[in-house]
Design a protein around this motif. Structure first.
Motif, PDB file in Angstrom:
ATOM      1  N   VAL A   1       0.838  -1.196   0.000  1.00 23.14           N
ATOM      2  CA  VAL A   1       0.000   0.000   0.000  1.00 23.14           C
ATOM      3  C   VAL A   1       0.881   1.257   0.000  1.00 23.14           C
ATOM      4  CG1 VAL A   1      -1.895  -1.233   1.180  1.00 23.14           C
ATOM      5  CG2 VAL A   1      -0.328   0.169   2.498  1.00 23.14           C
TER       6      VAL A   1
ATOM      7  N   GLY B   1       3.083   4.425   0.716  1.00 19.79           N
ATOM      8  CA  GLY B   1       3.907   5.008   1.768  1.00 19.79           C
ATOM      9  C   GLY B   1       4.533   4.057   2.759  1.00 19.79           C
ATOM     10  N   VAL B   2       4.490   2.758   2.489  1.00 20.99           N
ATOM     11  CA  VAL B   2       5.027   1.797   3.456  1.00 20.99           C
ATOM     12  C   VAL B   2       6.564   1.715   3.405  1.00 20.99           C
ATOM     13  CG1 VAL B   2       2.998   0.316   3.702  1.00 20.99           C
ATOM     14  CG2 VAL B   2       4.582  -0.057   1.792  1.00 20.99           C
ATOM     15  N   GLY B   3       7.149   2.208   2.304  1.00 24.99           N
ATOM     16  CA  GLY B   3       8.612   2.204   2.195  1.00 24.99           C
ATOM     17  C   GLY B   3       9.155   1.354   1.046  1.00 24.99           C
ATOM     18  N   LYS B   4       8.352   1.108   0.027  1.00 24.01           N
ATOM     19  CA  LYS B   4       8.796   0.265  -1.101  1.00 24.01           C
ATOM     20  C   LYS B   4      10.035   0.830  -1.800  1.00 24.01           C
ATOM     21  CE  LYS B   4       4.734   0.774  -2.967  1.00 24.01           C
ATOM     22  NZ  LYS B   4       4.092   1.437  -1.819  1.00 24.01           N
TER      23      LYS B   4
ATOM     24  N   THR C   1      12.195   3.222  -0.931  1.00 26.70           N
ATOM     25  CA  THR C   1      13.345   3.314  -0.037  1.00 26.70           C
ATOM     26  C   THR C   1      13.978   1.937   0.172  1.00 26.70           C
ATOM     27  OG1 THR C   1      12.032   4.994   1.097  1.00 26.70           O
ATOM     28  CG2 THR C   1      14.012   4.251   2.212  1.00 26.70           C
TER      29      THR C   1
ATOM     30  N   ASP D   1       6.744   2.199 -10.987  1.00 29.28           N
ATOM     31  CA  ASP D   1       5.742   3.120 -10.448  1.00 29.28           C
ATOM     32  C   ASP D   1       5.739   4.314 -11.389  1.00 29.28           C
ATOM     33  OD1 ASP D   1       4.165   4.973  -9.257  1.00 29.28           O
ATOM     34  OD2 ASP D   1       5.191   4.997  -7.318  1.00 29.28           O
TER      35      ASP D   1
ATOM     36  N   ARG E   1       3.331   8.570 -10.774  1.00 28.23           N
ATOM     37  CA  ARG E   1       3.760   9.970 -10.653  1.00 28.23           C
ATOM     38  C   ARG E   1       5.232  10.076 -11.018  1.00 28.23           C
ATOM     39  NH1 ARG E   1       5.551  10.236  -5.309  1.00 28.23           N
ATOM     40  NH2 ARG E   1       5.487   8.066  -4.677  1.00 28.23           N
TER      41      ARG E   1
ATOM     42  N   GLN F   1      12.674   9.674  -7.478  1.00 30.80           N
ATOM     43  CA  GLN F   1      13.106   9.177  -6.157  1.00 30.80           C
ATOM     44  C   GLN F   1      13.975   7.926  -6.326  1.00 30.80           C
ATOM     45  OE1 GLN F   1       9.774   7.895  -3.789  1.00 30.80           O
ATOM     46  NE2 GLN F   1      11.009   7.542  -1.946  1.00 30.80           N
TER      47      GLN F   1
ATOM     48  N   GLY G   1       2.111   2.398  -5.014  1.00 31.23           N
ATOM     49  CA  GLY G   1       1.339   1.955  -3.862  1.00 31.23           C
ATOM     50  C   GLY G   1      -0.091   1.664  -4.295  1.00 31.23           C
TER      51      GLY G   1
ATOM     52  N   GLY H   1      13.507  -3.124   8.266  1.00 23.90           N
ATOM     53  CA  GLY H   1      13.989  -1.749   8.176  1.00 23.90           C
ATOM     54  C   GLY H   1      13.803  -1.025   9.495  1.00 23.90           C
ATOM     55  N   VAL H   2      14.831  -0.266   9.885  1.00 23.14           N
ATOM     56  CA  VAL H   2      14.752   0.460  11.160  1.00 23.14           C
ATOM     57  C   VAL H   2      15.070   1.946  11.004  1.00 23.14           C
ATOM     58  CG1 VAL H   2      15.294  -1.548  12.602  1.00 23.14           C
ATOM     59  CG2 VAL H   2      17.155  -0.117  11.732  1.00 23.14           C
ATOM     60  N   GLY H   3      14.887   2.486   9.805  1.00 27.93           N
ATOM     61  CA  GLY H   3      15.153   3.911   9.629  1.00 27.93           C
ATOM     62  C   GLY H   3      15.229   4.279   8.163  1.00 27.93           C
ATOM     63  N   GLU H   4      15.496   5.573   7.915  1.00 27.79           N
ATOM     64  CA  GLU H   4      15.442   6.075   6.546  1.00 27.79           C
ATOM     65  C   GLU H   4      16.772   5.986   5.809  1.00 27.79           C
ATOM     66  OE1 GLU H   4      13.128   9.925   7.952  1.00 27.79           O
ATOM     67  OE2 GLU H   4      12.403   9.247   5.998  1.00 27.79           O
TER      68      GLU H   4
HETATM   69  N1  LIG Z   1      11.409   5.591  10.228  1.00 26.86           N
HETATM   70  C1  LIG Z   1      11.443   4.883   9.099  1.00 26.86           C
HETATM   71  N2  LIG Z   1      11.048   5.473   7.950  1.00 26.86           N
HETATM   72  C2  LIG Z   1      11.094   4.740   6.824  1.00 26.86           C
HETATM   73  C3  LIG Z   1      11.535   3.392   6.800  1.00 26.86           C
HETATM   74  N3  LIG Z   1      11.435   2.940   5.526  1.00 26.86           N
HETATM   75  C4  LIG Z   1      10.971   3.968   4.791  1.00 26.86           C
HETATM   76  N4  LIG Z   1      10.748   5.056   5.565  1.00 26.86           N
HETATM   77  C5  LIG Z   1      10.210   6.371   5.155  1.00 26.86           C
HETATM   78  O1  LIG Z   1       8.864   6.230   4.756  1.00 26.86           O
HETATM   79  C6  LIG Z   1       8.541   7.215   3.774  1.00 26.86           C
HETATM   80  C7  LIG Z   1       7.900   6.542   2.570  1.00 26.86           C
HETATM   81  O2  LIG Z   1       8.877   5.756   1.927  1.00 26.86           O
HETATM   82  P1  LIG Z   1       8.795   5.361   0.394  1.00 26.86           P
HETATM   83  O3  LIG Z   1       9.949   4.451   0.133  1.00 26.86           O
HETATM   84  O4  LIG Z   1       8.657   6.549  -0.461  1.00 26.86           O
HETATM   85  O5  LIG Z   1       7.423   4.530   0.412  1.00 26.86           O
HETATM   86  P2  LIG Z   1       6.663   3.900  -0.820  1.00 26.86           P
HETATM   87  O6  LIG Z   1       6.020   2.663  -0.338  1.00 26.86           O
HETATM   88  O7  LIG Z   1       7.565   3.781  -1.990  1.00 26.86           O
HETATM   89  O8  LIG Z   1       5.552   5.020  -1.092  1.00 26.86           O
HETATM   90  P3  LIG Z   1       4.591   5.170  -2.394  1.00 26.86           P
HETATM   91  O9  LIG Z   1       5.460   4.958  -3.595  1.00 26.86           O
HETATM   92  O10 LIG Z   1       4.065   6.563  -2.295  1.00 26.86           O
HETATM   93  O11 LIG Z   1       3.522   4.143  -2.240  1.00 26.86           O
HETATM   94  C8  LIG Z   1       9.852   7.914   3.431  1.00 26.86           C
HETATM   95  O12 LIG Z   1       9.896   9.129   4.149  1.00 26.86           O
HETATM   96  C9  LIG Z   1      10.909   6.945   3.946  1.00 26.86           C
HETATM   97  O13 LIG Z   1      12.112   7.586   4.276  1.00 26.86           O
HETATM   98  C10 LIG Z   1      11.948   2.790   8.045  1.00 26.86           C
HETATM   99  O14 LIG Z   1      12.345   1.617   8.145  1.00 26.86           O
HETATM  100  N5  LIG Z   1      11.878   3.594   9.151  1.00 26.86           N
END
Ligand SMILES: Nc1nc2c(ncn2[C@@H]2O[C@H](COP(=O)(O)OP(=O)(O)OP(=O)(O)O)[C@@H](O)[C@H]2O)c(=O)[nH]1
Ligand SMILES: [Mg+2]
Length: 288
Positions: A96, A98-101, A103, A125, A128, A134, A180, A267-270
């Protein structure tokens, strides 16, 4: 500092001095609150109680070790490694919004590159323009190739291009980013099926993983997402993100127990180094 130090620990073993009924009851509550699920929580506590009674264990530290062993065992399902049996191998990332795909792909690209593999990103993706930008930034950061098209292009066409480029350039792994989506949006789910068909047609011998990315802070809701995506997309594993600062880490055990799906990465951070192959022993030590 350990990798999972940012995970919130269940500290109950420090607040009790004996394995009383109250202790077991509170332990079960705390496990349920961590989103481990009521069934798996009850099973874990029952196994702990039986083991400690039968082996006359009264020491809290010993009991904690036993529970860690039980939880690690419960996490031990499926094939926990990333399956890369062919050249190229394909790994699809879905989930879904914003879950972090995206990244996660950046971080895994970096891991695989450091293992000496030739990696390519596929920016499927196309919803957009910012999405492929990104991913491009991540590709530059890790020094890997990227295949992309314009905004609004057919995601399956991007995958088609990527497979052909990967074949021509002897790429080891293609990591495919997708938009997503909610599992109940039929047209978006059809888009994933179309990507699957292109992979099967263009590279019938390719090994393929479909990793569902889940935000750990969403707890049981993540479990529901996993259940629904599993039914429609043949998920082979989970990436659990955002474990930093959450007390909901039990979701990893719920997914393993209720869906039989292994967590392959955590994952534990950005940051680029804030994701690793999931290690159950390391995880349970930080968890309990
Ligand atoms: N704190 C934290 N933030 C994370 C982690 N993984 C990703 N993020 C953050 O979550 C936000 C969304 O990450 P994306 O990788 O853009 O997520 P996405 O699933 O690709 O989003 P869409 O393409 O919009 O669906 C970003 O600000 C990342 O930096 C994590 O393990 N910990
Ligand atoms: Mg994305």
């Amino acid at each position: 500092m350990g990798f999972f130090d940012k995970l919130k620990k269940i500290t109950i073993f420090n607040t009790y001095t004996a394995l009383t009924d109250d202790f077991y009851e509170e332990l079960e509550d705390r496990l349920i609150l961590s989103d481990m699920g009521t069934g798996p929580a009850a099973t874990a506590v029952e196994r702990l109680r039986t083991h400690c009674t039968e082996n006359k264990i009264g020491d809290m530290e010993k009991a904690k070790e036993v529970l860690r062993g039980i939880l690690a065992d419960m996490l031990n399902v499926g094939d926990k490694r990333l399956i890369l049996y062919s050249q190229p191998s394909i790994v699809l990332f879905i989930g879904v919004n914003g879950v972090g795909k995206t990244t996660t792909i950046g971080k895994i690209g970096n891991i695989l590159k450091n293992e000496g593999k030739k990696v390519m990103f596929a920016a499927a993706d196309t919803f957009r323009a910012a999405a492929s930008e990104q991913l491009t930034i991540w590709a530059e950061r890790c020094g890997v190739e990227i295949v992309k098209q314009g905004e609004g292009a057919d995601p399956a066409a991007v995958v088609f291009d990527a497979i052909n480029a990967a074949n021509a350039r002897y790429t080891d792994v293609v990591l495919v980013d997708t938009a997503g989506r909610l599992h109940n949006k039929t047209n978006l789910m059809n888009e994933l099926n179309k990507i699957d068909r292109v992979i099967k047609r263009e590279c019938p011998i390719c090994s393929k993983e479909t990793l569902l990315v889940l935000d750990a802070t969403t707890g049981q809701n993540g479990l529901n997402q996993a259940r629904q995506f599993k039914d429609s997309c043949g998920i082979t594993g989970i990436v659990l993100t955002k474990l930093d600062g959450t007390a909901k880490g039990g979701i990893a055990i719920a997914i393993a127990q209720e869906l039989g799906l292994p967590v392959k990465f955590a994952g534990v951070g950005e940051g680029i180094d804030d994701l690793r192959y999931f290690d159950a022993d390391e995880f349970v030590k930080a968890f309990i």
